[in-house]
Each structure stands twice: as C-alpha cells, then as structure tokens.
Design a protein around this motif. Sequence first.
Motif, PDB file in Angstrom:
ATOM      1  N   LEU A  29       0.872  -1.181   0.000  1.00  0.00           N
ATOM      2  CA  LEU A  29       0.000   0.000   0.000  1.00  0.00           C
ATOM      3  C   LEU A  29       0.912   1.236   0.000  1.00  0.00           C
ATOM      4  O   LEU A  29       1.275   1.760   1.045  1.00  0.00           O
ATOM      5  N   VAL A  30       1.283   1.650  -1.202  1.00  0.00           N
ATOM      6  CA  VAL A  30       2.282   2.722  -1.359  1.00  0.00           C
ATOM      7  C   VAL A  30       1.585   4.077  -1.387  1.00  0.00           C
ATOM      8  O   VAL A  30       0.598   4.252  -2.116  1.00  0.00           O
ATOM      9  N   PRO A  31       2.046   5.063  -0.597  1.00  0.00           N
ATOM     10  CA  PRO A  31       1.418   6.391  -0.618  1.00  0.00           C
ATOM     11  C   PRO A  31       1.610   7.073  -1.967  1.00  0.00           C
ATOM     12  O   PRO A  31       2.563   6.788  -2.698  1.00  0.00           O
ATOM     13  N   VAL A  32       0.705   7.975  -2.272  1.00  0.00           N
ATOM     14  CA  VAL A  32       0.789   8.719  -3.527  1.00  0.00           C
ATOM     15  C   VAL A  32       1.962   9.682  -3.512  1.00  0.00           C
ATOM     16  O   VAL A  32       2.657   9.868  -4.518  1.00  0.00           O
ATOM     17  N   ALA A  44      -4.199   8.949  -1.489  1.00  0.00           N
ATOM     18  CA  ALA A  44      -5.366   9.388  -2.251  1.00  0.00           C
ATOM     19  C   ALA A  44      -6.619   8.716  -1.706  1.00  0.00           C
ATOM     20  O   ALA A  44      -6.568   7.557  -1.265  1.00  0.00           O
ATOM     21  N   PRO A  45      -7.751   9.405  -1.729  1.00  0.00           N
ATOM     22  CA  PRO A  45      -8.999   8.778  -1.254  1.00  0.00           C
ATOM     23  C   PRO A  45      -9.323   7.488  -2.001  1.00  0.00           C
ATOM     24  O   PRO A  45      -9.943   6.579  -1.429  1.00  0.00           O
ATOM     25  N   GLU A  46      -8.901   7.405  -3.264  1.00  0.00           N
ATOM     26  CA  GLU A  46      -9.177   6.201  -4.042  1.00  0.00           C
ATOM     27  C   GLU A  46      -8.472   4.960  -3.491  1.00  0.00           C
ATOM     28  O   GLU A  46      -8.791   3.833  -3.868  1.00  0.00           O
ATOM     29  N   GLN A  47      -7.484   5.150  -2.632  1.00  0.00           N
ATOM     30  CA  GLN A  47      -6.758   4.014  -2.061  1.00  0.00           C
ATOM     31  C   GLN A  47      -7.470   3.401  -0.852  1.00  0.00           C
ATOM     32  O   GLN A  47      -7.054   2.374  -0.334  1.00  0.00           O
ATOM     33  N   LEU A  48      -8.557   4.044  -0.432  1.00  0.00           N
ATOM     34  CA  LEU A  48      -9.226   3.575   0.776  1.00  0.00           C
ATOM     35  C   LEU A  48      -9.821   2.180   0.608  1.00  0.00           C
ATOM     36  O   LEU A  48      -9.780   1.363   1.532  1.00  0.00           O
ATOM     37  N   ASP A  49     -10.389   1.907  -0.566  1.00  0.00           N
ATOM     38  CA  ASP A  49     -10.986   0.582  -0.763  1.00  0.00           C
ATOM     39  C   ASP A  49      -9.956  -0.522  -0.586  1.00  0.00           C
ATOM     40  O   ASP A  49     -10.205  -1.538   0.074  1.00  0.00           O
ATOM     41  N   ARG A  50      -8.773  -0.318  -1.173  1.00  0.00           N
ATOM     42  CA  ARG A  50      -7.730  -1.331  -1.035  1.00  0.00           C
ATOM     43  C   ARG A  50      -7.255  -1.414   0.413  1.00  0.00           C
ATOM     44  O   ARG A  50      -7.038  -2.517   0.937  1.00  0.00           O
ATOM     45  N   ALA A  51      -7.119  -0.254   1.066  1.00  0.00           N
ATOM     46  CA  ALA A  51      -6.667  -0.250   2.450  1.00  0.00           C
ATOM     47  C   ALA A  51      -7.663  -0.966   3.356  1.00  0.00           C
ATOM     48  O   ALA A  51      -7.278  -1.726   4.261  1.00  0.00           O
TER      49      ALA A  51
END
Length: 399
Positions: A29-32, A44-51
């Motif tokens: 889970l790499v930060p933007v 990014a907010p789009e990473q929330l589902d994966r997180a």
Amino acid sequence: MDLLTIGAFARAARLSPKALRLYDELGLLVPVRVDPGTGYRFYAPEQLDRARLVAWLRRLGMPLAGIRRVCACATDAEAAQEVRGYWARVEAETAARRDLAGFLLAHLDRAPEPADAPPGSPAAAAAEGEPAGPRGALALRYAARSDAGLVRPGNQDAVYAGRRLLAVADGFGPAGAPASAAAIGALAGLDTAGPLPPGHLLNVLQDAVEAAARAVGASTGAGGGAGPCTDADAPDAIPDGTTLTAMLWTGTHLALVHIGDSRAYLLRGGELFLITHDHTLVQSMVDDGRLTEAEAASHPDRSLLLRALLSGGPAPTADLKLHAPRPGDRYLLCSDGLPAVAGAADIRRVLAAEAEPDAAAAALVALANAAGGPDNVSCVVADVVVPATAAAIRVRTTT
C-alpha cells in the motif's frame, strides 16, 4: 486532488500509521506522495478501498504474502478465489488440530476405562455420548481380502487383520510391494503387544509410524525422498513407497493412523462415514475450492500423493484420530483401488448387505473387479461385537 495525511487515512481505513508504514515498505500500500523534507506520507482517497480490504484480510488472519496475492488479482472473482482458498486451508488446519485435541481429550479423560468408569455404566455412556445401559466389553470380528485386480501384473497392496490391529498399505514404484509389506510388518507387533502404557498412546502411534518409515527405506534399499509421488505406472518418474491406514484397538477405543490415500470408513446405523482425508494434490485443490468433487474424480493428477511413506524419506506427519466404537459398528479399511471405481452408495450397500466380515470383504473386491479392476484392491472389514460373538476370521488373500 485532495490527499489524506497518514493519520486521516489510517482512521478512515481502520489501520494504524505503523501498519501503513509497514505496508509501504512491503509495496503493498504505497502512498501517492512522500514529503521529501519530512518523509510524511500522503494517500489518495481512491486508495481507501484497497486499504480497507487489507485491514479486513489482516483481521481474517491472512499473512501478508497472501494479502499481496489478493491485491494483485485483476478481478474481484479472482480475489474471492484467493480468499476462498486461504480459508479452506485454515479450516483444514483447524480440523487437523481439532482431531488431535479430540484425541488428547478422549485419551486423557479416559472416562470409559475401568479405572474411571466401567463400560456400560452411566458415566461411561455419558462420556461416549451413548444412552446409558448395560454394555459388556467389546471386541473385533474381522477379515481381510487383497486382490491384484484385472489390469496390474502384480499386487503391491498389503493387509493385516488381527484382534488388535487392522491395516492396509498400498505400495507404489518398482519396489512398491516390499514397501507396503514392510510398513505392515513394522506395525504387526502391536497386535500381540501387552497393554498400552497409560497416557502413552500417542507416543506408541508415533513410534509405529517412524518404524514403518524406516522399514520402507530398508525394504527398498533405494534413495528417494519426501515429496509428491504417484501410484500410477511410471516407475522411472517416482520413488518407491506406500500409503498406510491402520487402526489399533486399545480395549475401549480404536486409534486411527493415516498417511496417503487409502481410506477408512465407518458404517453406523445404516449410514456410511468416511473417517480419513486423502493426502493428494487433487484433494487439496478440492479443499481450496479450486476443484469440485466431480472434477476431482476425473482429474489426470488424482493419484498424485502429497503425503506417503517414501524410500529414503523422513516419516511424514500422520493423521491421528481416536474413535469410541459402539456394538454393531462396522469399519472398512481399503486401498484406493476400491473408491476409485465404486461410489460411496455402492460401498455402503455392500457393507450393509453382507452379514459376515469375510463375505463383505470378498464382495467389495468383486465390486471393484466388476468395474474393470484397474488397480489392486484390498479391504479389511471389522465388526465391533461383544466377546461372545467375536470369533476371529482368518485373513484370506487372493491373487
């Protein structure tokens, strides 16, 4: 694009900042963006589902390597398959631990044994989950048959049936016959040994498995090693070895030892129960949800074993179970030559129809041969009876 700080992202994803830093280091889970001066991470907010998926998988107990495979899936269906396979493995491991725990509890409680409660007493009946009532000591009435079948040039199976020991071994490889005979021979002493030392049953069984493994190596005089193997006719591609499925009568219980894809069944109250689990690649794929039972039956690798006694290999971990038999129970131990061609319904029908163990064993061999007899087939049938009806039937072998 509005980015979330690591703190805000952690709260939204229900992960700790420490976990997010670990997942970054692992590439999971790499930060933007990472601030070049402070090293502060932004997401990014789009990473929330994966997180959130990662968080739930961690709560499920999935290791990071498995989570990485799930996150790498191209579709939700593929991800679901990975999760399904992981959970099937967890359930299989839990079942194995549950069996061992049940074995230990049954042996340590020892409620049915004379020192604690006489057989047939209310305490013993309650401990075994049976209705209270008179019940004398139990014994076995048994018989065995082994047949080469109609296709194989020789018989690589070995069987044993005695007042305390029942066993089937299915050899494979060029020296499969000596291997199976050696495995059975290593256990045969248990049939005439004295009473088992209290509390030592697990050690006795483990010692027996290790002795069988050494005997297999000595009988073949070859190398080999642990690893997948098959009992198909490909002698230049496989090591010598054997499966082993055995039951040891303790006086109050039947202790089961199982390695490979020979099987043990219990017929109780007209219902047939499979009480062993095949140690095959195909069965592991069924457990993982990658194959259905129907697909497994015709799979080209259905004979590939994941666990067996191999020439030159260490003793594998055996499945151990402890069964509390009841009068009228009928146990069947058989090599895979029977279930490979006969369904559970046919096996149940034959076991229920034949009154005598020898007649049942002979009928099961005939059932396999009527279906083409593509493999050796061996059967041990044992009835749980009161001693007055427990006259032993001599082992018969046909070739």
